[in-house]
Design an enzyme around this catalytic site. Structure first.
Site, PDB file in Angstrom:
ATOM      1  N   ARG A  33      -1.164  -4.216   8.157  1.00 58.61           N
ATOM      2  CA  ARG A  33      -1.242  -2.790   8.434  1.00 58.61           C
ATOM      3  C   ARG A  33      -0.640  -2.445   9.797  1.00 58.61           C
ATOM      4  NH1 ARG A  33      -5.641  -1.435   4.989  1.00 58.61           N
ATOM      5  NH2 ARG A  33      -6.328   0.701   5.146  1.00 58.61           N
ATOM      6  N   ARG A  75     -12.445  11.666  -4.838  1.00 54.52           N
ATOM      7  CA  ARG A  75     -12.946  10.293  -4.914  1.00 54.52           C
ATOM      8  C   ARG A  75     -14.314  10.174  -4.234  1.00 54.52           C
ATOM      9  NH1 ARG A  75      -9.371   5.657  -2.270  1.00 54.52           N
ATOM     10  NH2 ARG A  75     -10.169   6.470  -0.320  1.00 54.52           N
ATOM     11  N   LYS A  99      -3.825   3.384  -4.016  1.00 54.11           N
ATOM     12  CA  LYS A  99      -3.350   2.016  -3.775  1.00 54.11           C
ATOM     13  C   LYS A  99      -4.262   0.966  -4.429  1.00 54.11           C
ATOM     14  CE  LYS A  99      -4.066   1.021   0.559  1.00 54.11           C
ATOM     15  NZ  LYS A  99      -5.046  -0.047   0.787  1.00 54.11           N
ATOM     16  N   ARG A 132     -17.661   6.375  -1.155  1.00 55.83           N
ATOM     17  CA  ARG A 132     -17.297   5.480  -0.048  1.00 55.83           C
ATOM     18  C   ARG A 132     -17.685   6.117   1.273  1.00 55.83           C
ATOM     19  NH1 ARG A 132     -11.343   2.835  -0.381  1.00 55.83           N
ATOM     20  NH2 ARG A 132     -11.394   3.367   1.826  1.00 55.83           N
ATOM     21  N   ARG A 141      -7.984   7.881   9.403  1.00 54.47           N
ATOM     22  CA  ARG A 141      -7.296   6.823   8.666  1.00 54.47           C
ATOM     23  C   ARG A 141      -5.850   7.218   8.377  1.00 54.47           C
ATOM     24  NH1 ARG A 141     -11.254   7.119   4.104  1.00 54.47           N
ATOM     25  NH2 ARG A 141      -9.824   5.853   2.873  1.00 54.47           N
TER      26      ARG A 141
HETATM   27  P1  ADP Z   1      -7.607   2.977   2.778  1.00 50.37           P
HETATM   28  O1  ADP Z   1      -6.215   2.473   2.626  1.00 50.37           O
HETATM   29  O2  ADP Z   1      -7.975   4.043   1.813  1.00 50.37           O
HETATM   30  O3  ADP Z   1      -7.951   3.362   4.195  1.00 50.37           O
HETATM   31  P2  ADP Z   1      -8.716   0.232   2.485  1.00 50.37           P
HETATM   32  O4  ADP Z   1      -9.728  -0.159   1.453  1.00 50.37           O
HETATM   33  O5  ADP Z   1      -7.372  -0.408   2.405  1.00 50.37           O
HETATM   34  O6  ADP Z   1      -8.631   1.807   2.368  1.00 50.37           O
HETATM   35  O7  ADP Z   1      -9.309  -0.052   3.955  1.00 50.37           O
HETATM   36  C1  ADP Z   1     -10.562   0.444   4.344  1.00 50.37           C
HETATM   37  C2  ADP Z   1     -10.881   0.065   5.784  1.00 50.37           C
HETATM   38  O8  ADP Z   1     -10.923  -1.366   5.917  1.00 50.37           O
HETATM   39  C3  ADP Z   1      -9.878   0.514   6.833  1.00 50.37           C
HETATM   40  O9  ADP Z   1     -10.085   1.852   7.251  1.00 50.37           O
HETATM   41  C4  ADP Z   1     -10.159  -0.498   7.970  1.00 50.37           C
HETATM   42  O10 ADP Z   1     -11.325  -0.159   8.676  1.00 50.37           O
HETATM   43  C5  ADP Z   1     -10.444  -1.787   7.207  1.00 50.37           C
HETATM   44  N1  ADP Z   1      -9.200  -2.592   7.017  1.00 50.37           N
HETATM   45  C6  ADP Z   1      -8.657  -2.934   5.819  1.00 50.37           C
HETATM   46  N2  ADP Z   1      -7.537  -3.655   6.001  1.00 50.37           N
HETATM   47  C7  ADP Z   1      -7.354  -3.786   7.340  1.00 50.37           C
HETATM   48  C8  ADP Z   1      -6.365  -4.400   8.157  1.00 50.37           C
HETATM   49  N3  ADP Z   1      -5.322  -5.037   7.627  1.00 50.37           N
HETATM   50  N4  ADP Z   1      -6.500  -4.325   9.502  1.00 50.37           N
HETATM   51  C9  ADP Z   1      -7.543  -3.690  10.045  1.00 50.37           C
HETATM   52  N5  ADP Z   1      -8.502  -3.069   9.340  1.00 50.37           N
HETATM   53  C10 ADP Z   1      -8.427  -3.107   7.992  1.00 50.37           C
END
Ligand code: ADP
Length: 197
Positions: free
Chosen positions: A89, A128, A14, A134, A145
């Protein structure tokens, strides 16, 4: 003026696709995950509060996340469009975003859903983990997740599908090819919407 969302499970690519799509459409990409990670590494107040949630693979509480997005969407560079990656989300976050945009008379043009089978996601994440390191790319945290994605974020996909905004894209295969397909699908979708209007 293009306002896009991209949604996909962890490990779906993504973030990579979001960067290419934002460049193609000439709009800033806004990734909540990236903003959180940058705050964690700079040890800001927000970062220190968010770190434990990121490390556990949990959602950061809405109080912090909504405020962050609200603030980011007030900046001058996103007034003419943006690609939002990682937000909303949850169903309540959809309502929050609706309100933020409605206050300016704005709406979302299309929602890209990157589809990748679960069986592929864990392997990609492990690859990754070696490249990017990460902190949330460990098997246990990744499963958390992915579980949250299925439990919470699928509902977000359904909401936008119900609004006729969903553009599903097959996220398996070579990243360059996926970008091309996603661009074509979004452009077709926006053209057809324009013709119907
Ligand atoms: P991925 O989709 O691979 O989990 P992201 O970079 O989109 O990675 O998100 C990483 C982390 O950031 C999430 O696991 C969460 O802890 C936090 N996060 C990101 N966006 C949100 C959101 N909209 N609401 C709550 N937590 C978020």
């Amino acid at each position: 003026m293009t306002r896009l969302l991209i949604i996909g499970p962890p490990g779906s690519g993504k973030g990579t696709q979001a960067e290419h799509l934002a460049r193609h459409f000439g709009i800033p990409g806004v990734s909540t995950g990236e903003i959180f990670r940058s705050n964690v590494s700079r040890q800001t107040e927000l970062g220190n509060e968010a770190a434990k949630y990121l490390d556990d693979g949990d959602f950061v509480p809405d109080r912090l996340t909504n405020a962050l997005v609200q603030d980011r969407l007030l900046a001058a560079d996103v007034q003419a469009g943006f690609l939002l990656d990682g937000y909303p989300r949850t169903a309540p976050q959809v309502v929050e975003l609706d309100n933020m945009l409605a206050s300016k008379g704005h709406g979302i043009d299309a929602v890209i859903e990157l589809r990748v089978p679960d069986s592929e996601l864990e392997q990609r994440m492990l690859r990754r983990a070696q490249d990017e390191g990460r902190r949330d790319d460990t098997v246990d945290v990744f499963r958390r997740r992915l579980d949250l994605y299925h439990r919470e974020t699928h509902e977000v996909v359904s909401v936008y599908a119900g609004r006729g905004l969903l553009v599903p894209v097959n996220g398996s295969g070579d990243p360059g090819g996926i970008t091309k397909m996603a661009i074509a699908a979004v452009e077709r979708f926006i053209d057809e919407k324009g013709e119907r209007a």
